[in-house]
Design an enzyme around this catalytic site. Structure first.
Site, PDB file in Angstrom:
ATOM      1  CB  SER A 189      -8.472  42.705   1.718  1.00  0.00           C
ATOM      2  OG  SER A 189      -9.634  43.485   1.890  1.00  0.00           O
ATOM      3  CD  GLU A 242      -9.757  41.504  -4.046  1.00  0.00           C
ATOM      4  OE1 GLU A 242     -10.933  41.183  -3.793  1.00  0.00           O
ATOM      5  OE2 GLU A 242      -9.063  42.177  -3.264  1.00  0.00           O
ATOM      6  CG  HIS A 260     -12.497  39.871  -0.217  1.00  0.00           C
ATOM      7  ND1 HIS A 260     -11.849  40.685  -1.124  1.00  0.00           N
ATOM      8  CD2 HIS A 260     -12.256  40.411   1.018  1.00  0.00           C
ATOM      9  CE1 HIS A 260     -11.251  41.675  -0.468  1.00  0.00           C
ATOM     10  NE2 HIS A 260     -11.478  41.530   0.819  1.00  0.00           N
TER      11      HIS A 260
END
Length: 345
Positions: A140, A245, A315
């Site tokens: 992230s 992502e 995630h």
């Protein structure tokens, strides 16, 4: 935006693209590898991004790392808070640098993501990191630090679960195979067998453009990665396999970030693209939206390189650990990434 600023941004983007296209092909080089983590090693726990607002998540994170067989050394400021961040920029950067300097610490894992890593990416001691290579992992917002560490030092760093992630069996086995067992593993999605359906509807791979490609792995969270464009911390995309992502972004923002990567020249340099999960990335308000399928087709198909979508990266509960900087071969038909050598020593 005033005309002069718009012209300046247009010129800057164009110049960046020209310079990127003019760069020579990436020279073959062996990446710098950290020693593998072993049961009994001490792992430093740091919070380079968001604060942890309750005591329980920190306790669970420590217990999870202990269950993996590690001793845990929390950073001095791991429980600090300044606004949304885990302490000041100086405190968060100091914890990371201190863990690399500490010879008793074998590896370093981020507590959580969120935001704040871009604020400290220029405050890490990259000479120290290169001199004392260690496992460093997170995902992230940690995309900033993971890619910066590799770009600045050559050290393979890891897009991996953070300490507060769910350490289910799939995530644990992927982490162990790469980081502890030093396997030249094949990264593939978990096998999902429908209990009462004719076909599987989860963990599916979609081939956007067939084929195989080899190159170093770079990437992570798309919006964080795009925010590094034009800086010395953005990855070298020449001949690379880019994995992406994201979460909770409107589709037009995904489009905008991919446009940024195209305008810098990065997309045109790639050997292949792996699209992970774009969790809750949906149309926003307004007159309508392209679909994610259409956005990915628009940016990926013109590249003429292998592309697949649906990798267990992002995630999600069951996630792959992906080594940034490691040489790999992707197979867009099979939906796999095969490491060409171990990612740790």
């Amino acid at each position: 935006m005033n005309p002069s600023r718009r012209q300046l941004l247009h010129f800057s983007a164009a110049a960046t693209g020209v310079l990127a296209a003019a760069q020579p092909a990436r020279a073959a080089a062996r990446p710098l590898l950290a020693p593998r983590l072993r049961v009994g090693d001490t792992v430093g726990l740091v919070s380079p991004a968001n604060a942890t607002f309750e005591r329980e998540p920190l306790k669970i994170a420590i217990e999870s790392l202990q269950a993996l067989g590690f001793k845990v050394k929390p950073g001095q400021h791991v429980a600090a808070r300044r606004g949304p961040f885990a302490g000041t920029d100086a405190q968060r950067a100091a914890d990371v640098n201190a863990m690399f300097a500490d010879d008793s610490v074998a590896g370093i894992l981020a507590m959580t993501g969120g935001s704040g890593c871009n604020r400290i990416v220029d405050k890490l001691d990259y000479r120290l990191i290169a001199a004392k290579p260690k496992f460093f992992g997170g995902f992230s917002d940690l995309t900033s630090l993971v890619n910066a560490i590799h770009r600045q030092t050559g050290l393979v760093a890891f897009h991996s679960p953070v300490a507060v992630s769910e350490w289910n069996d799939f995530s644990v086995q992927s982490f162990k195979s790469l980081v502890m067992n030093a396997e030249a593993a094949v990264l593939r999605n978990p096998v999902f067998k429908p209990a009462d359906d004719l076909v599987a509807r989860e963990e599916r791979i979609t081939t956007i453009r067939a084929g195989k490609a080899q190159g170093p792995l770079v990437g992570g969270n798309l919006t964080v990665l795009a925010s590094l464009a034009g800086t010395p911390y953005f990855p070298d995309c020449r001949g690379a396999i880019l994995f992406l992502e994201d979460i909770n972004e409107y589709i037009y923002r995904i489009d905008r970030c991919l446009s940024t990567l195209r305008l810098t020249g990065a997309l045109g340099q790639l050997a292949g693209v792996v699209l992970g999960r774009f969790t809750k990335c949906e149309p926003g308000d307004g007159y309508g939206s392209l679909t994610l399928d259409e956005v990915f087709d628009d940016y990926c198909l013109p590249l003429g390189v292998p592309v697949f979508r649906g990798a267990a990266i992002g995630h999600i509960k069951r996630k792959l650990t992906v080594p940034v900087g490691a040489l790999a071969e992707m197979d867009a038909d099979a939906g796999t990434i095969r490491l060409l050598a171990p990612a740790v020593a």
